[in-house]
Design an enzyme around this catalytic site. Sequence first.
Site, PDB file in Angstrom:
ATOM      1  N   TYR A 153       0.763  -1.194  -0.057  1.00 20.89           N
ATOM      2  CA  TYR A 153      -0.141  -0.007   0.144  1.00 20.89           C
ATOM      3  C   TYR A 153       1.040   1.279  -0.002  1.00 20.89           C
ATOM      4  O   TYR A 153       1.718   1.460   0.897  1.00 20.89           O
ATOM      5  CB  TYR A 153      -1.011   0.159   1.146  1.00 20.89           C
ATOM      6  CG  TYR A 153      -1.933   1.125   1.317  1.00 20.89           C
ATOM      7  CD1 TYR A 153      -2.191   2.008   0.178  1.00 20.89           C
ATOM      8  CD2 TYR A 153      -2.467   1.439   2.449  1.00 20.89           C
ATOM      9  CE1 TYR A 153      -3.104   3.025   0.367  1.00 20.89           C
ATOM     10  CE2 TYR A 153      -3.292   2.682   2.566  1.00 20.89           C
ATOM     11  CZ  TYR A 153      -3.602   3.254   1.675  1.00 20.89           C
ATOM     12  OH  TYR A 153      -4.456   4.332   1.586  1.00 20.89           O
ATOM     13  N   LYS A 202      -2.052  -1.698  -3.710  1.00 20.92           N
ATOM     14  CA  LYS A 202      -2.909  -0.788  -3.903  1.00 20.92           C
ATOM     15  C   LYS A 202      -2.124   0.803  -3.875  1.00 20.92           C
ATOM     16  O   LYS A 202      -1.336   1.073  -2.743  1.00 20.92           O
ATOM     17  CB  LYS A 202      -4.024  -0.431  -2.510  1.00 20.92           C
ATOM     18  CG  LYS A 202      -4.877   0.741  -2.618  1.00 20.92           C
ATOM     19  CD  LYS A 202      -5.725   0.937  -1.609  1.00 20.92           C
ATOM     20  CE  LYS A 202      -6.346   2.275  -1.514  1.00 20.92           C
ATOM     21  NZ  LYS A 202      -7.148   2.442  -0.319  1.00 20.92           N
TER      22      LYS A 202
END
Length: 294
Positions: A136, A164
């Site tokens: 992330y 992500k």
Amino acid sequence: MLSLKGVYPYLVSPVDASGQVDEAVLARLVDDLIAKGVHGVTPLGSTGEFAYLSNEQRRTIIRVVVKAARGRVPVIAGVASTSIADARAQTEAALGEGADGILAVLEAYFPVTEDGVERYFRAVAEAASGRPVVLYTNPNFQRSDLSLAVIRRLSEVDNIAYIKDASSNTGRLLSILQQTEGRLGVFAASAHIPACVMMIGGVGWMAGPACLVPEQSVALYEAAAAGDWTRAMALQNPLWRLNELFARFSLAACIKAGLDMQGYPVGDPIPPLAPLGAAEREILAKALRDIGAL
């Protein structure tokens, strides 16, 4: 290894003024989100205000979410730290509470070299013991970002299987897909238009807004997964209004306020974060009513 795809809401962390986690409301939220079709849940993401929680609070939240999920969907728990040792400890604790995978975030006070960034995520992956790790990166809030070169090298680690990227740069996601040759599944962030991310090869949507609009988010995912882009964009356009409000106001404050309106008394953001004012709440309420979420 567990395969991840679909809609994964970033869960809020309902913590009262004394620091106690409201376990009942968190469990009810998880149960209702699963009943509405989400494909997994993610405690301790950005919407979960992870940076404002103690390790004890984090463990409690993961424990409650895992118990409420009852194995029906994967629980991908957030791990965030400034040090490798603490990140490893958090990862081991999350797995000890029953998490199925890890969402890995690097926090930083001093700048970290590319080598240091890579060593941090490799250490989390090693501690995850074969469970899937989602990288992330959110350069708007981090001092040390993941470069494309580091992402490419990390994609060669067996259990680092997803990313992500919340850089608001959909073109960068295309570069990630191309340079990792399909080894990393890409989840859309709330800063991106999920339909477009799915169109270029994304695997789903991992973000806070799905807490407020789970049914609409699942419908959007299903339309995109089926290649029905006309329907996907028809669903996407009204949802974008929420993202505009999150950018205008505060992400955690918006989602907590919206959940409160929907009957989940999750409380205010954790101080020093501030709740929405009355005028802001009304703007949010109108947006939720307009898309059938209130």
